[in-house]
Write a protein that holds these residues in place. Structure first.
Motif, PDB file in Angstrom:
ATOM      1  N   UNK A 200       3.467 121.068 -87.457  1.00  0.00           N
ATOM      2  CA  UNK A 200       3.784 121.588 -86.130  1.00  0.00           C
ATOM      3  C   UNK A 200       2.711 121.179 -85.116  1.00  0.00           C
ATOM      4  N   UNK A 201       3.172 120.732 -83.918  1.00  0.00           N
ATOM      5  CA  UNK A 201       2.210 120.362 -82.886  1.00  0.00           C
ATOM      6  C   UNK A 201       2.687 120.771 -81.495  1.00  0.00           C
ATOM      7  N   UNK A 202       1.721 120.939 -80.619  1.00  0.00           N
ATOM      8  CA  UNK A 202       1.946 121.124 -79.189  1.00  0.00           C
ATOM      9  C   UNK A 202       1.507 119.842 -78.497  1.00  0.00           C
ATOM     10  N   UNK A 203       2.207 119.476 -77.430  1.00  0.00           N
ATOM     11  CA  UNK A 203       1.974 118.175 -76.823  1.00  0.00           C
ATOM     12  C   UNK A 203       1.844 118.290 -75.308  1.00  0.00           C
ATOM     13  N   UNK A 204       0.943 117.489 -74.725  1.00  0.00           N
ATOM     14  CA  UNK A 204       0.798 117.429 -73.266  1.00  0.00           C
ATOM     15  C   UNK A 204       0.330 116.027 -72.887  1.00  0.00           C
ATOM     16  N   UNK A 205       0.830 115.551 -71.751  1.00  0.00           N
ATOM     17  CA  UNK A 205       0.426 114.217 -71.311  1.00  0.00           C
ATOM     18  C   UNK A 205       1.187 113.801 -70.082  1.00  0.00           C
ATOM     19  N   UNK A 206       1.385 112.496 -69.922  1.00  0.00           N
ATOM     20  CA  UNK A 206       2.109 111.974 -68.778  1.00  0.00           C
ATOM     21  C   UNK A 206       3.311 111.164 -69.255  1.00  0.00           C
ATOM     22  N   UNK A 207       4.371 111.226 -68.470  1.00  0.00           N
ATOM     23  CA  UNK A 207       5.572 110.447 -68.757  1.00  0.00           C
ATOM     24  C   UNK A 207       5.927 109.637 -67.526  1.00  0.00           C
ATOM     25  N   UNK A 208       6.406 108.414 -67.750  1.00  0.00           N
ATOM     26  CA  UNK A 208       6.871 107.563 -66.664  1.00  0.00           C
ATOM     27  C   UNK A 208       8.378 107.398 -66.808  1.00  0.00           C
ATOM     28  N   UNK A 209       9.160 108.393 -66.312  1.00  0.00           N
ATOM     29  CA  UNK A 209      10.615 108.338 -66.477  1.00  0.00           C
ATOM     30  C   UNK A 209      11.266 107.469 -65.404  1.00  0.00           C
ATOM     31  N   UNK A 210      12.435 106.962 -65.717  1.00  0.00           N
ATOM     32  CA  UNK A 210      13.281 106.275 -64.741  1.00  0.00           C
ATOM     33  C   UNK A 210      14.709 106.760 -65.001  1.00  0.00           C
ATOM     34  N   UNK A 211      15.030 107.908 -64.409  1.00  0.00           N
ATOM     35  CA  UNK A 211      16.324 108.555 -64.606  1.00  0.00           C
ATOM     36  C   UNK A 211      17.059 108.508 -63.272  1.00  0.00           C
ATOM     37  N   UNK A 212      18.024 107.615 -63.173  1.00  0.00           N
ATOM     38  CA  UNK A 212      18.663 107.342 -61.890  1.00  0.00           C
ATOM     39  C   UNK A 212      20.139 107.029 -62.089  1.00  0.00           C
ATOM     40  N   UNK A 213      20.949 107.356 -61.084  1.00  0.00           N
ATOM     41  CA  UNK A 213      22.385 107.092 -61.146  1.00  0.00           C
ATOM     42  C   UNK A 213      22.839 106.325 -59.915  1.00  0.00           C
ATOM     43  N   UNK A 214      23.740 105.372 -60.113  1.00  0.00           N
ATOM     44  CA  UNK A 214      24.482 104.771 -59.004  1.00  0.00           C
ATOM     45  C   UNK A 214      25.710 105.641 -58.766  1.00  0.00           C
ATOM     46  N   UNK A 215      25.921 106.052 -57.522  1.00  0.00           N
ATOM     47  CA  UNK A 215      27.020 106.969 -57.221  1.00  0.00           C
ATOM     48  C   UNK A 215      28.007 106.337 -56.251  1.00  0.00           C
ATOM     49  N   UNK A 216      29.277 106.667 -56.460  1.00  0.00           N
ATOM     50  CA  UNK A 216      30.355 106.246 -55.561  1.00  0.00           C
ATOM     51  C   UNK A 216      31.189 107.480 -55.248  1.00  0.00           C
ATOM     52  N   UNK A 217      31.354 107.777 -53.942  1.00  0.00           N
ATOM     53  CA  UNK A 217      32.096 108.952 -53.538  1.00  0.00           C
ATOM     54  C   UNK A 217      33.387 108.609 -52.815  1.00  0.00           C
ATOM     55  N   UNK A 218      34.450 109.320 -53.155  1.00  0.00           N
ATOM     56  CA  UNK A 218      35.749 109.175 -52.489  1.00  0.00           C
ATOM     57  C   UNK A 218      36.273 110.571 -52.172  1.00  0.00           C
ATOM     58  N   UNK A 219      37.068 110.706 -51.096  1.00  0.00           N
ATOM     59  CA  UNK A 219      37.575 112.044 -50.734  1.00  0.00           C
ATOM     60  C   UNK A 219      38.581 112.567 -51.745  1.00  0.00           C
ATOM     61  N   UNK A 220      38.540 113.863 -51.988  1.00  0.00           N
ATOM     62  CA  UNK A 220      39.470 114.482 -52.937  1.00  0.00           C
ATOM     63  C   UNK A 220      40.919 114.299 -52.510  1.00  0.00           C
ATOM     64  N   UNK A 221      41.164 114.302 -51.184  1.00  0.00           N
ATOM     65  CA  UNK A 221      42.545 114.171 -50.704  1.00  0.00           C
ATOM     66  C   UNK A 221      42.913 112.728 -50.367  1.00  0.00           C
ATOM     67  N   UNK A 222      42.000 111.787 -50.669  1.00  0.00           N
ATOM     68  CA  UNK A 222      42.221 110.353 -50.467  1.00  0.00           C
ATOM     69  C   UNK A 222      42.363 109.948 -49.004  1.00  0.00           C
ATOM     70  N   UNK A 223      42.083 110.858 -48.072  1.00  0.00           N
ATOM     71  CA  UNK A 223      42.284 110.485 -46.666  1.00  0.00           C
ATOM     72  C   UNK A 223      41.130 110.849 -45.745  1.00  0.00           C
ATOM     73  N   UNK A 224      40.459 111.983 -45.975  1.00  0.00           N
ATOM     74  CA  UNK A 224      39.402 112.407 -45.058  1.00  0.00           C
ATOM     75  C   UNK A 224      38.160 112.901 -45.799  1.00  0.00           C
ATOM     76  N   UNK A 225      37.012 112.682 -45.157  1.00  0.00           N
ATOM     77  CA  UNK A 225      35.731 113.228 -45.611  1.00  0.00           C
ATOM     78  C   UNK A 225      35.319 114.339 -44.662  1.00  0.00           C
ATOM     79  N   UNK A 226      34.528 115.264 -45.172  1.00  0.00           N
ATOM     80  CA  UNK A 226      33.904 116.259 -44.311  1.00  0.00           C
ATOM     81  C   UNK A 226      32.410 116.278 -44.599  1.00  0.00           C
TER      82      UNK A 226
END
Length: 227
Positions: free
Chosen positions: A99-125
């Motif tokens: 059993x161990x406890x751990x501490x240090x530094x992390x260099x994460x790269x957690x990213x998403x490409x997002x694409x948004x479209x309106x739920x009703x296919x016609x208008x954004x708010x």
């Protein structure tokens, strides 16, 4: 009296040094290498246990991609996440076993490409203003959950005090630093300061939703061999 205190102090110091020296000589330093999989991807790590209670570990994971979708103010966002991370940390084995406890530094790269479209296919708010899909096109951008250099803490089990093959696990958290950047495929906001302001408000709304979790969970399972 001063000479007596000095003599006693020197004697205690000598005993402590002798004890530490004996412990260091008694412990056989070990190196462990592991193949791992977890919430930040697939990869490997190497750990040097140089003391009965201490080890230094370096790790890299990546290659984990997944898609998800979510709604925000009448806009359906499709998010394509990419996960990778590297870390350097100190592991403390309080009982000298697995059993161990751990501490240090992390260099994460957690990213998403997002694409948004309106739920009703016609208008954004956006920001309580309505825009047509013909004007906007699609909303595209990136959503970053964590990147840069972040603090990490965790706990786990590793048989790095014994030679041979064994299983390995670790559970921890890394700090997040959420950021969202959006634009439209038609670029209409470049000529409309009001829409540009409303897009910034949409970014902040998404950021607030993602930022409800101040840490990202890191769970790792693997197979390790200790030399």
């Amino acid at each position: 009296m001063f000479k007596m205190k000095k003599t006693v102090g020197l004697a205690i110091g000598a005993v402590v040094l002798t004890t530490l020296s004996g412990t260091a000589q008694a412990f056989d330093k070990k190196v462990s290498v592991s193949a791992i999989a977890g919430t930040t991807g697939f990869g490997a790590d190497a750990s040097w246990r140089f003391h009965e209670n201490l080890a230094v570990t370096a790790r890299y994971t990546g290659g984990l991609d997944f898609d998800t979708d979510f709604d925000e103010d009448g806009v359906n966002y499709d998010a394509d996440f990419e996960m990778k991370a590297s870390s350097v940390k100190m592991d403390y084995f309080p009982f000298g076993g697995r059993f161990f406890l751990s501490a240090g530094i992390m260099m994460p790269d957690i990213e998403a490409n997002v694409v948004g479209t309106p739920d009703d296919d016609s208008t954004y708010e956006f920001n309580n203003r309505t825009y047509t899909a013909a004007e906007i096109g699609s909303v595209v951008g990136t959503a970053t959950v964590s990147d840069g250099t972040q603090p990490y803490v965790g706990l786990g089990w590793r048989s790095s005090h014994q030679s041979g093959l064994s299983f390995f696990s670790e559970f921890g958290v890394v700090a997040t630093n959420v950021d969202v950047s959006l634009s439209t495929t038609n670029g209409f906001e470049n000529n409309d300061p009001r829409l540009q302001q409303d897009i910034r408000a949409e970014e902040q709304s998404l950021k607030d939703d993602i930022d409800k979790l101040p840490v990202f969970p890191v769970a790792v399972l693997g197979v390790t061999y200790t030399f």
